[in-house]
Design an enzyme around this catalytic site. Structure first.
Site, mmCIF file in Angstrom:
data_model
loop_
_atom_site.group_PDB
_atom_site.id
_atom_site.type_symbol
_atom_site.label_atom_id
_atom_site.label_comp_id
_atom_site.label_asym_id
_atom_site.label_seq_id
_atom_site.Cartn_x
_atom_site.Cartn_y
_atom_site.Cartn_z
ATOM 1 N N HIS A 247 -14.725 -1.021 0.955
ATOM 2 C CA HIS A 247 -15.875 -0.533 1.021
ATOM 3 C C HIS A 247 -17.128 -1.403 0.762
ATOM 4 O O HIS A 247 -18.453 -0.986 1.069
ATOM 5 C CB HIS A 247 -15.739 0.492 -0.404
ATOM 6 C CG HIS A 247 -15.614 -0.276 -1.633
ATOM 7 N ND1 HIS A 247 -14.334 -0.619 -1.989
ATOM 8 C CD2 HIS A 247 -16.284 -0.719 -2.620
ATOM 9 C CE1 HIS A 247 -14.442 -1.120 -3.123
ATOM 10 N NE2 HIS A 247 -15.582 -1.567 -3.556
ATOM 11 N N GLY B 243 -9.908 -0.592 3.442
ATOM 12 C CA GLY B 243 -10.657 0.513 2.975
ATOM 13 C C GLY B 243 -9.684 1.125 2.000
ATOM 14 O O GLY B 243 -10.077 1.334 0.653
ATOM 15 N N PRO B 244 -8.425 1.864 2.290
ATOM 16 C CA PRO B 244 -7.641 2.149 1.169
ATOM 17 C C PRO B 244 -7.183 0.977 0.380
ATOM 18 O O PRO B 244 -6.648 0.109 0.745
ATOM 19 C CB PRO B 244 -6.358 2.643 1.991
ATOM 20 C CG PRO B 244 -6.942 2.860 3.488
ATOM 21 C CD PRO B 244 -7.863 1.841 3.711
ATOM 22 N N HIS C 166 -22.593 1.081 -7.888
ATOM 23 C CA HIS C 166 -21.534 1.042 -6.942
ATOM 24 C C HIS C 166 -21.747 1.484 -5.623
ATOM 25 O O HIS C 166 -21.400 0.951 -4.383
ATOM 26 C CB HIS C 166 -20.232 1.759 -7.566
ATOM 27 C CG HIS C 166 -19.017 1.542 -6.881
ATOM 28 N ND1 HIS C 166 -18.677 2.349 -5.773
ATOM 29 C CD2 HIS C 166 -17.951 0.668 -6.991
ATOM 30 C CE1 HIS C 166 -17.515 2.168 -5.315
ATOM 31 N NE2 HIS C 166 -16.933 1.101 -6.075
ATOM 32 N N GLU D 285 8.981 -1.147 -0.682
ATOM 33 C CA GLU D 285 8.856 -0.435 0.569
ATOM 34 C C GLU D 285 7.225 -0.325 1.029
ATOM 35 O O GLU D 285 6.975 -0.503 2.263
ATOM 36 C CB GLU D 285 9.170 0.874 0.516
ATOM 37 C CG GLU D 285 10.917 1.067 0.331
ATOM 38 C CD GLU D 285 11.243 1.199 -1.073
ATOM 39 O OE1 GLU D 285 12.447 1.309 -1.244
ATOM 40 O OE2 GLU D 285 10.380 1.019 -1.805
ATOM 41 N N PHE E 42 13.082 6.850 1.905
ATOM 42 C CA PHE E 42 12.239 5.876 1.163
ATOM 43 C C PHE E 42 11.092 5.440 1.968
ATOM 44 O O PHE E 42 10.213 4.631 1.599
ATOM 45 C CB PHE E 42 13.080 4.791 0.564
ATOM 46 C CG PHE E 42 14.157 5.004 -0.093
ATOM 47 C CD1 PHE E 42 14.334 6.083 -0.813
ATOM 48 C CD2 PHE E 42 15.432 4.374 -0.351
ATOM 49 C CE1 PHE E 42 15.140 6.425 -1.793
ATOM 50 C CE2 PHE E 42 16.348 4.710 -1.153
ATOM 51 C CZ PHE E 42 16.271 5.745 -1.818
#
Length: 681
Positions: free
Chosen positions: A66, A119-120, A266, A416, A444
């Site tokens: 971000h 970003g994530p 922020h 994973e 999974f």
């Protein structure tokens, strides 16, 4: 004012302008990190703005994506040709009437000098681990005394949000275990989250946590202004060996503004008074925007010339290396330009008849073993299920300092999510230099979804081997029996999902996966043995779906894939023998590949003449409706019972399939199946 101090203000002031030009953006952390940016881009990193793709450059990953304008402004100041002021002015714009810009809200890999899409939160840390593994592996394979032709270091910027994410914690633990001392994780420790003070949600000892995970830990107490202290820590990190390095740098979010140190900094615009004060301090006219001083611009643009010198020195080293080690140099050149081995003769030599009746997870393992030996760019491993996945490897091919960094097999452990995200980093190191492979149970891969999706979004070629994709999990029960997960992966754009029914189709799946360069492939295979299926075709797999038997005069078309196909064929035999209902049989291992075929071909497989077309699969039928008129599948979770028992319990054995087909045909009563619409039967 020193050059470093002036450079910090130059960077901050342009970030102010970019943030305020369209009424807001994630600028608070970006201006707090300005001194870190000066240290990295001016004094520490090896890169060449004239050639963003220089192979041996240091890589920088902005995990807290971000803060994108931090990266964009530094790209502009240091002279990357693509990063013009007009591009920066596109940040936060509405992008109407087809307007485009490189300055997206979050960094995207397609843009010059953006190593990975982030970003994530947390994904970038795992990507950075993959990049570090790539550099380590290449260095171990090709470097020789006096010839460090691969010396890329990986720098990753993170905030506290990334450090809370599970994927980051998985990757951090693995990086410590692998002793990746070419990796530096820089923590923008500003003590503030989106919602408020960090103390509201965390009281952990982050330095202790990182030490316990096998990392060196350094501290910088003034990260807002003291460029020299930051450089000292980064230079010291270069001398540390045997562990990756974590640098905990204290900063102030929104430093120098009226929202400094609070969550309000922020995101959003900054007050005019604070911006003016900062520009005056740098000797800039506060009434002007997007106009860094000549002093500041010259300070950063020197890096462009220096970058050209660094790359020229590397090219000279590579030339001497080529004269000293011609065979190694030839191999390195092949890898560095993304060269692929010619696998045609290998695939031609694979005789699937020798694997008849074998579960596809086993035939897949044997086929992968052959390809692994012939394809040096393949790398990766499984999530601690290698015996079940049939992902065979030799002990001396393990990537670990106790064995060698030359190894290609990575023991990921039960990580994973990190496995998928780290693989994206490996693939992103340089196009074609690595083709990562991952493996675990299909169920999974629900843990790995965010990483797989980021790979698809970023067009990164990664091969995911998903085993145990049917009721053959048996007594493990519904927790291990995937009935809905295929729908997610089949719906995921730019991911090719292939579910082969036998060894012949497994070969076809690998033919596609090893040739694909524009996105990931998932090969979904089963644990249960399969009957001999006559007429399967590896070339048919490349078309996504193809007719196995029957003609358009048949009463009904039955289509299936994977371990359901042989049950479907038995049901067709029963329908024909007992009830004189004639069936066409279609194998459809991949919608993604089928969708790429011509309209004429697609209609030859699935005619639009109103005759019934019924899919059969032990999954919830959500993706078949675009081609079939009815689906036989699951409407619930599975059950803890033997394989045969489950097929009978859910009426997916030959008897249950034939019974449901008869009921559907009776319902149709010779009416047009297309006009009546799709239904689950």
């Amino acid at each position: 004012m020193s050059d470093n101090e002036h450079a910090v203000l130059t960077l901050r002031n342009l970030i102010f302008d970019i943030c305020n030009q369209n009424g807001g953006g994630h600028g608070g952390s970006a201006i707090g990190m300005a001194a870190i940016g000066v240290a990295l881009w001016k004094h520490i990193m090896r890169y060449n703005p004239s050639n963003p793709d220089w192979f041996d450059r240091d890589r920088f990953v902005l995990s807290n994506g971000h803060c994108a304008m931090f990266l964009y402004v530094l790209n502009y100041l240091t002279g990357y040709e693509a990063w013009t002021m007009n591009e920066l002015k596109g940040y936060g714009s509405a992008k109407e009437n087809g307007y485009t810009t490189l300055a997206h809200g979050l960094p995207e890999i397609e843009c010059p000098d953006v190593e990975v899409t982030t970003g994530p939160l947390g994904q970038g840390i795992a990507n950075a681990v993959g990049l570090a593994i790539a550099s380590k592996n290449l260095a171990a394979r090709y470097n020789r005394p006096g010839y460090d032709i691969v010396s890329s270091r990986i720098y990753c910027m993170t905030g506290d949000g990334c450090l809370m994410e599970g994927v980051a914690l998985e990757a951090i633990a693995l990086a410590g275990h692998l002793k990746l001392d070419n990796l530096v994780l820089i923590y923008d420790n500003n003590g503030v989250t989106c919602d408020g003070p960090l103390s509201w949600i965390s009281s952990e000892d982050i330095n202790g946590k990182m030490r316990a995970s096998g990392w060196h830990v350094l501290d910088v107490l003034d990260g807002c202004h003291n460029v020299g202290a930051i450089c000292s820590a980064l230079n010291h990190a270069k001398s540390l060996t045997g562990k990756p390095t974590f640098i905990n740098i204290r900063t102030v979010i929104g430093v120098g503004t009226n929202t400094a140190g609070t969550a309000k900094a922020h995101h959003g615009a900054f007050d005019a008074e604070s911006v003016a004060r900062s520009k005056i301090a740098a000797g800039q006219d506060p009434s002007l925007t997007h106009s860094p001083s000549k002093r500041g611009l010259d300070f950063f643009r020197e890096r462009k010339e220096q970058g050209e010198v660094l790359e020229k020195e590397w090219q000279d080293l590579l030339l001497r290396y080529t004269m000293e080690y011609p065979e190694k140099a030839s191999d390195f050149a092949f890898r560095s330009r993304g060269g692929k081995p010619d696998l045609r003769s290998l695939f031609q030599s694979l005789d699937s008849k020798q694997l008849l009746g074998m579960p596809t997870r086993e035939s897949n393992g044997l086929i992968l073993q052959k390809i692994w030996e012939a394809y040096p760019s393949l790398c990766g491993g499984g999530a601690d299920l290698v015996n079940s996945n049939k992902f065979l490897y030799s002990d001396n091919d393990v990537f670990h300092p106790s064995v060698s960094y030359r190894g290609r097999y990575i023991r990921y452990g039960r990580r994973e999510h990190a496995m998928a995200a780290i693989s994206n980093g490996l693939a992103a190191f340089h196009p074609g230099t690595f083709l990562p492979v991952t493996a675990t149970f299909l169920m999974f891969y629900i843990y790995a979804v965010p990483g797989v999706r980021m790979g698809a979004l970023s067009h990164l070629p990664v091969i995911h081997v998903a085993t145990h994709d049917s009721f053959a999990q048996g007594q493990n029960g519904p927790t291990h029996q995937p009935v809905e997960l295929d729908s997610l992966y089949r719906a995921m754009p730019n991911l090719t999902y292939i579910r082969p029914c036998d060894a012949e189709e497994v070969v076809g799946a690998w033919m596609w996966a090893t040739a694909s360069t524009d996105g990931p492939t998932m090969i979904s295979v089963a644990r249960d043995p399969v009957d001999h299926v006559s007429g399967t075709s590896r070339s048919g797999v490349l078309k996504g779906a193809y007719v196995l038997e029957g003609d358009t005069n048949a009463d009904v078309t039955l289509v299936s894939c994977g371990s359901s196909l042989h049950h479907t064929i038995r049901a067709a035999q029963q329908l024909r023998g007992e009830y004189f209902i004639h069936c066409r049989i279609v194998s459809c291992p991949s919608f993604d590949l089928f969708d790429q075929q011509s309209e004429e071909y697609r209609q030859s497989v699935f005619p639009m003449d109103g005759k019934p077309i019924i899919s059969v699969e032990e999954y919830v039928a959500t993706t078949w409706a675009r081609y079939v008129t009815a689906s036989i599948g699951m409407k619930s979770y599975g059950y803890s019972a033997s394989n045969a028992s489950n097929y009978e319990r859910f009426r997916l054995d030959p008897q249950g399939i034939s019974s449901r087909v008869k009921q559907y045909l009776a319902f149709l009563d010779a009416r047009d199946a297309r006009q009546l619409g799709w239904r689950s039967i």
